[in-house]
Design an enzyme around this catalytic site. Structure first.
Site: not given
Length: 457
Positions: A96, A161
């Site tokens: 991500d 994250e």
């Protein structure tokens, strides 16, 4: 099992693989995997997870698959057992990315990997898709040179994250057996400077608080009442002014702000360049940059609730608020530091102003173990890959997962590394990566995995 390959052989293998690695990076960057479905469809993260799982399966991690975590994101998990008697290494990164922010600030489209002046630009090119590609390239090189992976390999490529929602942390605590390893390589940091191999051994912890000040029932005219009426905004400014001394050092009562850093230095002029500090503006802290960044607490004002300049009226303000971020170095408990900040704010409030403080979740600091064979083997492998001595550095940011790994895998060495050197501008417009960092990191990681297997014989 064959002996570890020579440095020159690994370099040649990785060099041949680099065109494929950069194609992989372009494919990954093209997926806008921002884990915030208010900004991008969740399907984009699912697409990135599927891409990573497919790529890992192609490199021998046969069971690699996206696994749902409690925050709704997916982490790509997989495991391939190594030859008998060899250790297991967990490879971590995340797919991500941060939102692109202002598209107009980018010199090229944020989700198109674009070469310019020897660097590759695109959101996630460094943080953290460049690290995913380095992992893949190291595995490919070893399979080509040795015919198999020399150690057991687990992978955990996270999907949220950047949002900090803690899905993988919860999953690790609930399923520690899925992460059992002798070493954990957290590829989400980088080198102190371009081409200087660096192991990150220190992460500051973090906590946020919101300070609210109230003094009156409502606004009053500054001409009729100003001077005697208790100004909530001025009270808040007075509180904030007590958090730093004349040199800009943090002065929260009860917090030690005298720590020193014993790893690599951070050149002050380089820091000014990296941070974009304006000419003639002094750096804060009154100590070396490394001491201030990695060994001492720091308070930052993240936001203010106050009338904007445009549209403001001639009125004394009855209320104001600020959101503060407190970073604390290893050796300081983040909860105790948060409590010290709250007590300080309440104690220094002027004029009997009503002050309330709302607290947010705490992330503890982390210090990596630098003893033992894992750290020594990795340090030498990186030195050989980069043809330069490996140094140690800290990072001002927090990666709470490192503490979770340390708690659930108490016998494993958790080490941080990556491609994200200062020029990458991670989290900012025009994020980029130097492809040489991906290449050298892949060489170093491949050497480390092969040599760790040799040590187990």
């Amino acid at each position: 099992m064959a002996d570890a390959p020579a440095v020159a052989d690994v370099r040649r293998a990785v060099a041949v693989l680099m065109p494929r690695a950069l194609d992989d990076l372009a494919a990954l960057v093209a997926i806008p995997s921002v884990a915030d479905d208010r900004l991008f469809p969740r399907a984009e993260c699912e697409r990135a997870a599927a891409w990573v799982a497919d790529a890992l399966r192609a490199e021998g991690i046969d069971d690699a698959r996206p696994v749902p975590t409690p925050d709704g994101s997916s982490t790509v998990l997989g495991h391939r057992a190594g030859p008998a008697g060899t250790p297991t290494v967990l490879l971590y990164a995340h797919y991500d990315v941060q939102p692109p922010l202002r598209d107009e600030a980018w010199l090229s489209p944020p989700f198109t990997l674009t070469p310019r002046d020897g660097r590759l630009y695109g959101r996630g090119a460094a943080d953290c898709k460049g690290n995913v590609v380095a992992h893949l390239t190291a595995l490919r090189a070893l399979r080509q040179l040795l015919g198999e992976l020399p150690v057991g390999v687990r992978v955990a490529i996270e999907g949220s994250e950047e949002q900090g929602t803690g899905g993988l942390e919860e999953y690790v605590r609930a399923h520690p057996e899925h992460f059992a390893a002798d070493a954990v390589l957290v590829a989400d940091t980088g080198n102190a400077t371009l081409g200087r191999p660096t192991l990150c051994v220190s992460l500051r912890g973090a906590t946020n608080v919101v300070v609210r000040v109230e003094t009156m029932a409502g606004e009053v005219h500054s001409g009729m009442f100003g001077g005697a009426a208790p100004d909530a905004l001025a009270a808040l400014v007075a509180i904030l002014a007590t958090l730093r001394d004349a040199q800009g050092g943090t002065t929260v009562r009860g917090l030690d702000a005298t720590g020193t850093w014993d790893g690599v230095a951070y050149d002050a002029e380089q820091f000014r360049h990296d941070a974009g500090v304006l000419a003639d503006v002094r750096l804060l802290g009154g100590a070396s940059v490394a001491d201030t960044l990695w060994a001492r607490p720091a308070v930052t004002v993240l936001g203010l609730d106050a009338p904007p300049v445009v549209g403001s009226a001639a009125a004394v303000q009855p209320r104001a608020a600020a959101r503060l971020n407190l970073r604390v170095p290893p050796g300081t408990d983040a909860r105790n530091a948060r409590d010290a900040l709250v007590a300080h704010v309440l104690d220094v409030a002027p004029w009997g102003a009503r002050v309330t403080v709302e607290t947010e979740p705490v992330g503890q600091p982390f210090r990596a173990r630098t003893d033992g064979p894992v750290f020594a083997t990795l340090s030498q492998a990186l030195a050989d890959a980069f043809d330069a001595p490996t140094v140690t550095a800290g990072q001002g940011g927090s990666i709470p997962l490192c503490n979770v790994f340390a708690e659930t895998l108490p016998d494993a060495a958790v080490v941080l590394l990556g491609v994200e050197e200062p020029a990458c501008l991670i989290h900012a417009p025009n994020e980029s990566v130097d492809p040489r960092e991906i290449e050298r990191l892949a060489v170093g990681e491949a050497l480390f995995l092969a040599r760790l297997a040799d040590r187990s014989h």
